[in-house]
Design an enzyme around this catalytic site. Structure first.
Site, PDB file in Angstrom:
ATOM      1  N   LYS A 168       0.841  -1.203   0.000  1.00 36.49           N
ATOM      2  CA  LYS A 168       0.000   0.000   0.000  1.00 36.49           C
ATOM      3  C   LYS A 168       0.872   1.246   0.000  1.00 36.49           C
ATOM      4  O   LYS A 168       1.890   1.297   0.693  1.00 36.49           O
ATOM      5  CB  LYS A 168      -0.908  -0.041   1.231  1.00 36.49           C
ATOM      6  CG  LYS A 168      -1.796   1.169   1.432  1.00 36.49           C
ATOM      7  CD  LYS A 168      -2.688   0.960   2.662  1.00 36.49           C
ATOM      8  CE  LYS A 168      -3.419   2.216   3.066  1.00 36.49           C
ATOM      9  NZ  LYS A 168      -4.251   2.019   4.278  1.00 36.49           N
ATOM     10  N   LYS A 198      -2.516  -1.552  -3.197  1.00 36.95           N
ATOM     11  CA  LYS A 198      -3.544  -0.602  -2.750  1.00 36.95           C
ATOM     12  C   LYS A 198      -3.017   0.819  -2.848  1.00 36.95           C
ATOM     13  O   LYS A 198      -1.931   1.121  -2.362  1.00 36.95           O
ATOM     14  CB  LYS A 198      -3.974  -0.900  -1.312  1.00 36.95           C
ATOM     15  CG  LYS A 198      -5.008   0.095  -0.767  1.00 36.95           C
ATOM     16  CD  LYS A 198      -5.498  -0.282   0.620  1.00 36.95           C
ATOM     17  CE  LYS A 198      -6.390   0.801   1.217  1.00 36.95           C
ATOM     18  NZ  LYS A 198      -6.902   0.450   2.563  1.00 36.95           N
TER      19      LYS A 198
END
Length: 240
Positions: A168, A198
């Site tokens: 992420k 992400k």
């Protein structure tokens, strides 16, 4: 499931919603605001809601049976807690009803070249979390704005080796958010069959969300969920 070729034309409002982890992480957010945000998540059927650890139990109660997963953050926002503390925080969150964990890696250790320690910390948390709940999803937050491209690529490899489900971009609480360049680098530095990406931080519009998906993101952390999905619905209706 996203189409192989991602564009406004190939997406539906429902598809867009299922890419979103709706963020409810502001430090001054009240419990009533968290509950209201969870109800919004249920209305739009997003992938998950990401709440502060103290709000996991309440969010799980509100979202029970809705099909929206509950996630939380671990070692947030700086990643400086000792590994054992992060594990304790993760297990408590799972017990309270979370099924997704977004952990911040130890940024200082990564920049110090302590790669084995960074990998071992992630692996320790992943192992403990999946022993507690085999279906849980673990995402590793890098804080890309504080890293060089080489450090981002190393962080991707360490996270994948440790068994993380996602890498992420950022917490949304540092010096920068998700950039297309970072998403492309992270996608190129991981195996798509093992590790998802992400994007989080600064994604406030439908157009930028789609650009992030095109750059390699599988999930989007956002707080302007209603605006994004309503824009999608309006624009789809206009061309129908």
């Amino acid at each position: 499931m996203l189409p192989a070729s991602i564009s406004f034309e190939s997406l539906t409002p429902e598809m867009v919603a299922k890419t979103i982890d709706h963020a409810l992480l502001k430090p001054d957010m009240t419990v009533d605001e968290v509950i209201e945000g969870c109800r919004l998540c249920a209305k739009y059927q997003v992938a998950s809601v990401c709440v502060k650890p103290c709000d996991v139990f309440a969010a799980a109660q509100v979202l029970q049976g809705t099909g929206v997963d509950v996630g939380t953050v671990i070692g947030f926002p700086h990643g400086n807690s000792p590994a054992q503390v992060k594990v304790f925080e993760a297990i408590k969150a799972l017990e309270d009803g979370a099924v997704e964990l977004d952990m911040v890696l130890n940024i200082g250790h990564l920049k110090s070249g302590l790669f084995g320690q960074v990998r071992d910390e992630i692996r320790l948390l992943v192992t403990a979390a999946k022993e507690k709940l085999p279906s849980c999803c673990v995402k590793v937050i890098f804080e890309c704005s504080l890293l060089t491209d080489e450090e981002k690529a190393v962080a991707c490899r360490l996270s994948e080796q440790a068994g993380a489900d996602y890498v992420k971009t950022s917490t949304g609480f540092s010096t920068g958010g998700a950039t297309l360049a970072d998403l492309k680098l992270m996608r190129a530095s991981t195996d798509p069959s093992k590790t998802h990406v992400k994007a989080s931080g600064g994604i406030r519009t439908l157009d930028y969300l789609i650009e992030c998906l095109q750059a390699g993101a599988d999930r989007i952390g956002a707080s302007t969920t209603a605006d994004i999905i309503e824009d999608m619905k309006a624009r789809k209706a206009a061309v129908a």
